[in-house]
Design an enzyme around this catalytic site. Structure first.
Site, PDB file in Angstrom:
ATOM      1  N   GLY A   1      30.887  -7.225   3.560  1.00 43.09           N
ATOM      2  CA  GLY A   1      31.037  -5.794   3.827  1.00 43.09           C
ATOM      3  C   GLY A   1      32.471  -5.327   3.690  1.00 43.09           C
TER       4      GLY A   1
ATOM      5  N   ALA B   1      34.756   4.960  13.078  1.00 43.79           N
ATOM      6  CA  ALA B   1      35.708   4.183  12.275  1.00 43.79           C
ATOM      7  C   ALA B   1      36.731   3.406  13.113  1.00 43.79           C
ATOM      8  CB  ALA B   1      36.416   5.113  11.297  1.00 43.79           C
TER       9      ALA B   1
ATOM     10  N   GLY C   1      33.599  -2.201   4.250  1.00 39.72           N
ATOM     11  CA  GLY C   1      33.746  -0.891   4.897  1.00 39.72           C
ATOM     12  C   GLY C   1      35.059  -0.848   5.671  1.00 39.72           C
ATOM     13  N   PHE C   2      35.124   0.018   6.664  1.00 35.35           N
ATOM     14  CA  PHE C   2      36.359   0.147   7.446  1.00 35.35           C
ATOM     15  C   PHE C   2      36.759  -1.181   8.073  1.00 35.35           C
ATOM     16  CE2 PHE C   2      35.122   4.652   7.446  1.00 35.35           C
ATOM     17  CZ  PHE C   2      36.336   5.219   7.124  1.00 35.35           C
TER      18      PHE C   2
ATOM     19  N   ASP D   1      30.629  -1.514  13.144  1.00 33.03           N
ATOM     20  CA  ASP D   1      29.367  -0.949  13.632  1.00 33.03           C
ATOM     21  C   ASP D   1      28.299  -1.997  13.943  1.00 33.03           C
ATOM     22  OD1 ASP D   1      30.336   1.576  13.405  1.00 33.03           O
ATOM     23  OD2 ASP D   1      29.015   2.211  11.768  1.00 33.03           O
TER      24      ASP D   1
ATOM     25  N   GLU E   1      28.446  19.085  10.696  1.00 35.26           N
ATOM     26  CA  GLU E   1      29.353  19.307   9.562  1.00 35.26           C
ATOM     27  C   GLU E   1      28.574  19.757   8.323  1.00 35.26           C
ATOM     28  OE1 GLU E   1      32.902  16.365  11.143  1.00 35.26           O
ATOM     29  OE2 GLU E   1      31.610  15.599   9.572  1.00 35.26           O
TER      30      GLU E   1
END
Ligand code: FAD
Length: 425
Positions: A15, A322, A17-18, A305, A174
């Protein structure tokens, strides 16, 4: 997978991601062989996905090639593959491109959309967890506007122009705000023969307020912002079903819509193969100790996460945003360094920098420990923080330029149906 065997310990990170890139970037000088595996060859800045869905940004301004993020690392290998399962006894990771052994394994696979078992919603509603899905929403929205412009049947036209968003967390709020800005500022110029009052934006929330993770002050303010923009907010309303044509609510009310976007929840993107104690079934997250070691293993870690670390302050685990992911990646890099030197690992302590969400131009809310506020200043801070957090200088420049252009011209220029979307029958 064509990765050479060496004397060095092999650290496999699943992964980018962040969490994954926060860790990998900090392993630069560590004398290990580092392998990053991701099913995408780029990092996605998920907080701005809604701007891709609503034509505010092109997808390449919120994505960044993983090989480029980590180009300064020695002994680094990237493999574009989906990990299917892990055999912790044999220390092997299985992927769509072959298998690979590891000495240390880091799970950083994030989350996937949770439909809470509703098969119809899973089939017909639009999720927004990655760039292809955001582009699907953009195409569907523009295609339905094109169809509406053609359409002589007023009921059919209303269904094409009804936008229903389910879940009023930050993403739903949003998205609703961005659709409202398109309705108020952009579409009237493109579709001059359509009655814009027929475009209705509905935001459904099962709980009693929008932005449930934020303070009640932020929720109240965001609700007022949404209403000012013309969004129909339905609180304490649960969406029970969607069949591609009709949305059914818990009060049995129905609404005809061709645009249903599901932002109501996520669940961990866990991978099979671990012992029963490792996974918390309810949320699909790996149970980890204070060093991010997965329950039952000393050489397998989970960060971001997908990790569930229960602490006094966070009995249900850290929020799936994040900052915990970045901070856990940072600490694990330090701990791995320590581990190779024979030092003790340090426990994770989350530093909460605050939360924020935007509703539209000059409209955002910010919750900090010492202050909670909304409006222009909050919006300015929101923009600054997101610009700085984007990966890559080029992306920051492009997003900044786009935002300035949109702000001055009341425009969102990426109104392109590049890859038409075919709704499921
Ligand atoms: C629409 C949206 C808006 C958001 N807005 C905000 C916000 O405003 N602020 C905020 O703080 N947070 C926000 N979040 C949450 C934030 O994006 C996540 O908390 C963060 O991305 C978690 O980082 P991660 O590294 O754990 O997982 P991710 O960033 O999700 O990365 C997981 C990576 O693992 C890869 N992967 C998954 N499974 C496999 C597999 N089997 N094989 C190979 N690769 C795999 C994926 O491709 C992905 O690259 C938002 C999320 C979404 C979806």
């Amino acid at each position: 997978m064509n990765i050479p065997k060496t004397e060095k310990k092999r650290v496999v990170v699943i992964g980018g991601g962040f969490a994954g890139i926060s860790l990998a970037k900090r392993l630069k000088d560590l004398d290990v062989q580092l392998v990053l595996i991701d099913k995408q060859n780029y990092h996605t800045f998920q907080p701005l996905l809604y701007q891709v869905s609503t034509s505010g940004l092109e997808p390449d301004s919120i994505a960044y090639p993983l090989r480029k993020v980590l180009k300064k690392l020695n002994n680094f290998y990237f493999r574009w593959a989906t990990v299917t399962h892990v055999d912790p006894k044999k220390q092997i990771v299985f992927t769509t491109k072959g298998s690979l052994s590891y000495d240390y394994l880091v799970m950083a696979t994030g989350t996937k959309t949770n439909y809470f078992g509703n098969a119809d919603i899973e089939k017909y509603a639009m999720p927004m967890k990655n760039i292809p899905q955001a582009l699907n929403i953009r195409s569907l929205m523009l295609q339905n506007f094109e169809k509406a412009d053609d359409c002589t049947d007023s009921e059919e036209r209303k269904a094409l122009l009804n936008f229903c968003i389910i879940g009023a967390g930050p993403t739903g709020v949003e998205l609703a705000g961005a659709f409202a800005e398109l309705k108020n500022n952009v579409f009237p110029k493109d579709y001059r023969h359509l009655n814009m009052a027929e475009m209705q934006i509905h935001l459904y929330e099962g709980g009693g307020r929008v932005l449930p993770p934020m303070s009640s002050k932020a929720s109240d303010k965001a609700l007022r912002f949404l209403q000012k923009l013309g969004v129909n907010v339905h609180l304490n309303t649960i969406v029970q079903d969607y069949d591609g044509e009709t949305l059914t609510l818990n009060n049995k009310e129905t609404i005809a819509t061709k645009n249903c976007i599901w932002t109501a929840g996520v669940t961990g993107a866990a991978i099979e193969g671990f012992g029963n104690d490792a996974l918390v079934d309810r949320v699909n997250r790996y149970k980890v100790n204070e060093f991010n070691q997965v329950e039952g293993y000393t050489n397998i870690f989970a960060i971001g996460d997908i990790a569930l670390m229960q602490t006094k302050e966070y009995p249900k685990g850290h929020p799936q945003v994040a900052q915990p992911a970045i901070q856990q990646g940072e600490l694990l890099a330090k701990n791995l360094r320590g581990l190779f030197k024979g030092n003790k690992m340090k426990p994770f302590n989350y530093y909460d920098k605050g939360t924020m969400a935007t509703v539209g131009r000059n409209k955002a809310v910010v919750d900090l420990k010492k202050a909670k506020f909304g409006g222009f200043l909050a919006w300015y801070i929101w923009m600054f923080v997101h610009l700085m957090a984007l990966v890559g200088f080029r992306n920051r420049v492009i997003v900044f330029f786009n935002w300035m252009y949109n702000y001055i011209n009341f425009d969102k220029a990426a109104r392109l149906i590049v890859r038409p979307f075919t709704p499921k029958e």
